[in-house]
Scaffold this motif. Structure first.
Motif, PDB file in Angstrom:
ATOM      1  N   UNK A  92      57.373  50.763  40.873  1.00 59.77           N
ATOM      2  CA  UNK A  92      56.558  51.925  40.520  1.00 59.77           C
ATOM      3  C   UNK A  92      55.587  51.623  39.373  1.00 59.77           C
ATOM      4  N   UNK A  93      54.393  52.170  39.493  1.00 59.73           N
ATOM      5  CA  UNK A  93      53.357  52.005  38.478  1.00 59.73           C
ATOM      6  C   UNK A  93      52.365  53.146  38.609  1.00 59.73           C
ATOM      7  N   UNK A  94      51.195  52.945  38.045  1.00 57.83           N
ATOM      8  CA  UNK A  94      50.159  53.968  38.085  1.00 57.83           C
ATOM      9  C   UNK A  94      49.980  54.563  39.483  1.00 57.83           C
ATOM     10  N   UNK A  95      50.112  55.879  39.576  1.00 61.11           N
ATOM     11  CA  UNK A  95      49.850  56.549  40.845  1.00 61.11           C
ATOM     12  C   UNK A  95      50.875  56.251  41.905  1.00 61.11           C
ATOM     13  N   UNK A  96      51.926  55.567  41.536  1.00 64.25           N
ATOM     14  CA  UNK A  96      53.006  55.205  42.482  1.00 64.25           C
ATOM     15  C   UNK A  96      52.498  54.481  43.726  1.00 64.25           C
ATOM     16  N   UNK A 104      54.742  51.691  45.143  1.00 62.91           N
ATOM     17  CA  UNK A 104      55.989  52.216  45.702  1.00 62.91           C
ATOM     18  C   UNK A 104      55.756  52.892  47.040  1.00 62.91           C
ATOM     19  N   UNK A 127      61.484  46.825  45.590  1.00 60.98           N
ATOM     20  CA  UNK A 127      61.279  48.260  45.448  1.00 60.98           C
ATOM     21  C   UNK A 127      62.190  48.776  44.335  1.00 60.98           C
ATOM     22  N   UNK A 128      61.735  49.797  43.614  1.00 58.80           N
ATOM     23  CA  UNK A 128      62.591  50.362  42.560  1.00 58.80           C
ATOM     24  C   UNK A 128      62.459  51.869  42.508  1.00 58.80           C
ATOM     25  N   UNK A 129      63.585  52.557  42.341  1.00 59.17           N
ATOM     26  CA  UNK A 129      63.575  54.007  42.164  1.00 59.17           C
ATOM     27  C   UNK A 129      63.254  54.383  40.727  1.00 59.17           C
ATOM     28  N   UNK A 130      63.359  53.440  39.817  1.00 60.86           N
ATOM     29  CA  UNK A 130      63.110  53.741  38.404  1.00 60.86           C
ATOM     30  C   UNK A 130      62.043  52.808  37.866  1.00 60.86           C
ATOM     31  N   UNK A 131      61.364  53.300  36.864  1.00 66.59           N
ATOM     32  CA  UNK A 131      60.361  52.504  36.185  1.00 66.59           C
ATOM     33  C   UNK A 131      61.036  51.315  35.506  1.00 66.59           C
ATOM     34  N   UNK A 163      47.515  59.321  36.994  1.00 70.02           N
ATOM     35  CA  UNK A 163      48.848  58.699  36.995  1.00 70.02           C
ATOM     36  C   UNK A 163      49.775  59.314  38.028  1.00 70.02           C
ATOM     37  N   UNK A 164      49.466  60.528  38.469  1.00 68.67           N
ATOM     38  CA  UNK A 164      50.332  61.196  39.448  1.00 68.67           C
ATOM     39  C   UNK A 164      50.322  60.443  40.776  1.00 68.67           C
ATOM     40  N   UNK A 165      51.411  60.582  41.546  1.00 66.94           N
ATOM     41  CA  UNK A 165      51.507  59.894  42.836  1.00 66.94           C
ATOM     42  C   UNK A 165      50.266  60.151  43.681  1.00 66.94           C
TER      43      UNK A 165
END
Lengths: 234, 234, 234, 234, 234
Positions: free
Chosen positions: C21-25, C28, C78-82, C174-176
């Protein structure tokens, strides 16, 4: 702490210039101009704990933030990020150790002193004979506290038997001061015949300063925002 | 923790005076005057984690903040920065260890006690026979808490079998108190025939105090400002 | 740091896609869609200090938050958390090390750049010949700061001699940003013939985004509330 | 963690009384009175990380804050400073280890429980037969949470096979409660025929309490002030 | 991290129930009732860094806060204090390691999910065949985030080849929810023929809840007050 060397260069008693960011960015500005004007090669990078995970991209290729550039006579240490204060002692020692096997002729540390103006450059050194020599170019910094890398690097060089001087430019304040950077470059030109264009620096430094500040702000926004909005997930 | 020895001196059962900064700066003021008046040589410096990366420049040469000066009969430990409280135990032990091979005759720790006035000097020691001896010069500190290096250094000296005394000058408050420093010097003069000019101290101490405070403030400004304005990039 | 491998797969010079996960998801979102559409198998998980103790349950089976999925040609991280910022350097190095024995053909890092719109995808790479190749698919990111895993992973791959590229999608903020994720997927489809349905992604990404946000909020509430109300007991 | 033993004593199955500061200072007050009245010798001191660098001076001699006093039948553990909560587990284990080779007959831990009054003393123990024995002197603490050293020391003694009891005096509140300390001493007198004057304790405890509080306040002022005014220098 | 075993029990493929405190205290409530009703023996305790130095006294005997109780068929893990989130990964791994030599038949983790009501119990498991089996007793938790010990313990059991299931009771909120605890117990009764009285639980759980909350508050007051009033001394 590690130094990852990416380019093999046959050094000839190089001068090592430490140009990490500090007061008025004067060291960074002078260092940047030397790297560009003398077309130094990317020598490698430092891996340091607690440095933020940023890279600087140039022409599509990312570089870690704390780097060294070089030709066979000159090594310039440059950083896109401030060195955390409590890493400075260790890094100073690590720099001396890392480059001691290149038979360096002299270590030169660049820094700034807030003076409300950008006129003089002061000198410090780790041996009395170097002080005598410095007097031909700059005024000696007689008494006072010097923070950051400059003083520490000179001390560590002295402990290992290497000659080291520091050049401290007056700066108007803490903000980037291209005039102070130009003054450092003037002295370096005279001392080592670098022949780097100083006037060009002043114009370009302002452009670079604006560009980097903008990018830094954008990045800061990115990191702080994403954390607030998605603290657990993303 | 390391002590980097820069000068080889043939010691003759030296007295070791710990003059690190503390209440009213009295130890530092007295120590500084001894170093200058007796023209002690720079013996070396302590490398201590978490000490801010400052150096003090004298005549163009930078020195680390925690240093030792000496002649063959005397070693004075001096610091430009406060020793972090949680380093004190370890540093006390390290000092005893570092200088134990110089056959020290006596360790003397200098400190201050806030008393609203600068008249008396009190004594503490790590052996009863030393207490008896101290009574010829000062009043014994009968009961109370002593913070900082003084008490700890005496304890650690005692553990290793070394004689140690502490001299605690009354101070008006926590601010630098040259009168208290002069009182310490008076006692040291009588005890060890140091023959250091006490009146000179009072005048000079004020000048030095002002100078160092000014530099400290300037440095603090430098560091805190640059962080706020350029947290990621320079 | 450990990678616990749960499935033995015979890899054939796989491409390794980092989709943390990063900017704007955007990474991910694209990574999630690839995993689902290509029915990649659960390969294993990373054990990383200071990652919150969450698991994601799918059909009754809990999975640790930082995982890898794969088929014989492709590994997706893949990660569910930052990933905590100060773990990124170490993790980048660990990823290269962990997968270097799978004879990877290429590492691909996915990320986002806030641009106020979701149109372009920019490319970076750790070698000049890769830059040339990238120009067939995306615009090269010429100059700037790249935070997070992307830049670091390319540097670490380069140090170990592996080819690596980064694809950075523009995001509104930054939002998905499913549109940005779709743009990444478009480029990946063209580059590697993945043949993943992009339109489907946009619809599903929004559903997934809502679902995960809701769960994350519920979890956060759980943890923070229980602490405030029963700090010692439960 | 270390125990530095300063006096060699031939112990005869001593009782070890832990009298570190806690609720209502009752353990410290009782322990202090035992040390003074029975003229116990200074046995040595504990060196513990993160304990503030204070020493307590008695008749000109400084002592570290966490100490042991003893005669051949009795060891009393006393501290001028609160033991940091997260050091308690480790210290409990270290105490059992340190004194296990003195063939101790029994460990006794002193503590307090806020009750709004200072009447009863409650007992806890690490074995059922000790509980039976305790019922002759005090009421058993039936069910509840016991914080601090008392419970932990009993557990660690039990793990190593040593008998240990805890005596918990009711206290009016957290403030020093000489009456609660006297109640502990009453029980200890009956249990071990110590013959320490209890009435004397009440008068003296108040004097000592005032004295120590005053010194503590003075010291705190010293440390916090000097930091604020001279954060870098002095 | 250590497990100190205080009782030697000949285990016969025991079921290990993890009943640490979590959402709605449902696991703790169910675990407590099993321990009391089946008269399980105190098996031993866990020593974990950063756990507050509390002990729970029962009939005069202090016990550390994180404990195990057992008979030859059943081990119940119980804690008076919340497990710090960043210890959960390590503790999950440590639990599997500690009890793997007892030939456990199954690990069962108890937890809660805030649902605004206390009706259902959901199941998770670390293998598909266990999921099938669980469907006879509970609804499967299909998709979502599970925080705390439950998910982690299942993952770590799976890594070591042990069967593990999690039972997650709906809870009204984060506050102790005896109804949710009773629902867990209902399922456990059916699954393992435990024959523990569920109705009794609801009445007693409320009494215990009140008792423990009162003690916890008293303790918290004790610790926070004493620190504020006597930060250095006592």
């Amino acid at each position: 702490m590690k130094f990852i060397e990416k380019e093999k260069i046959e050094f000839k008693n190089p001068i090592i210039i430490e140009a990490f960011p500090g007061t008025g960015l004067v060291g960074s500005i002078a260092g940047f101009q030397i790297i560009k004007e003398l077309k130094l090669k990317y020598l490698g990078y430092f891996e340091i704990d607690r440095i933020p995970p940023l890279t600087t991209v140039e022409e599509g290729i990312p570089y870690p933030p704390v780097r060294a550039y070089a030709n066979e006579n000159l090594i310039v240490l440059f950083s896109d990020v401030i060195i955390p204060p409590f890493k400075i002692n260790e890094l100073a020692e690590f720099i001396v150790e890392t480059f001691s096997n290149k038979n360096p002729k002299l270590f030169v540390s660049l820094g700034g002193i807030i003076a409300g103006k950008s006129e003089k450059v002061y000198g410090i050194a780790n041996k009395e004979n170097l002080i005598e020599d410095l007097k031909n170019y700059v005024e000696i910094f007689d008494f006072g506290v010097v923070g950051g890398m400059s003083g520490n690097l000179l001390v560590k060089c002295g402990d290992k038997g290497f000659d080291a001087i520091g050049l401290l430019a007056e700066t108007v304040g803490v903000r980037p001061d291209p005039r102070g950077g130009a003054n450092l470059l003037d002295v370096l030109n005279k001392m080592f015949n670098l022949n780097v264009n100083v006037e060009k620096l002043i114009k370009e430094a302002e452009a670079i300063e604006n560009k980097l500040k903008e990018l830094a702000e954008q990045h800061l926004k990115m990191m702080s925002k994403s954390r607030k909005e998605y603290p657990m997930y993303i």
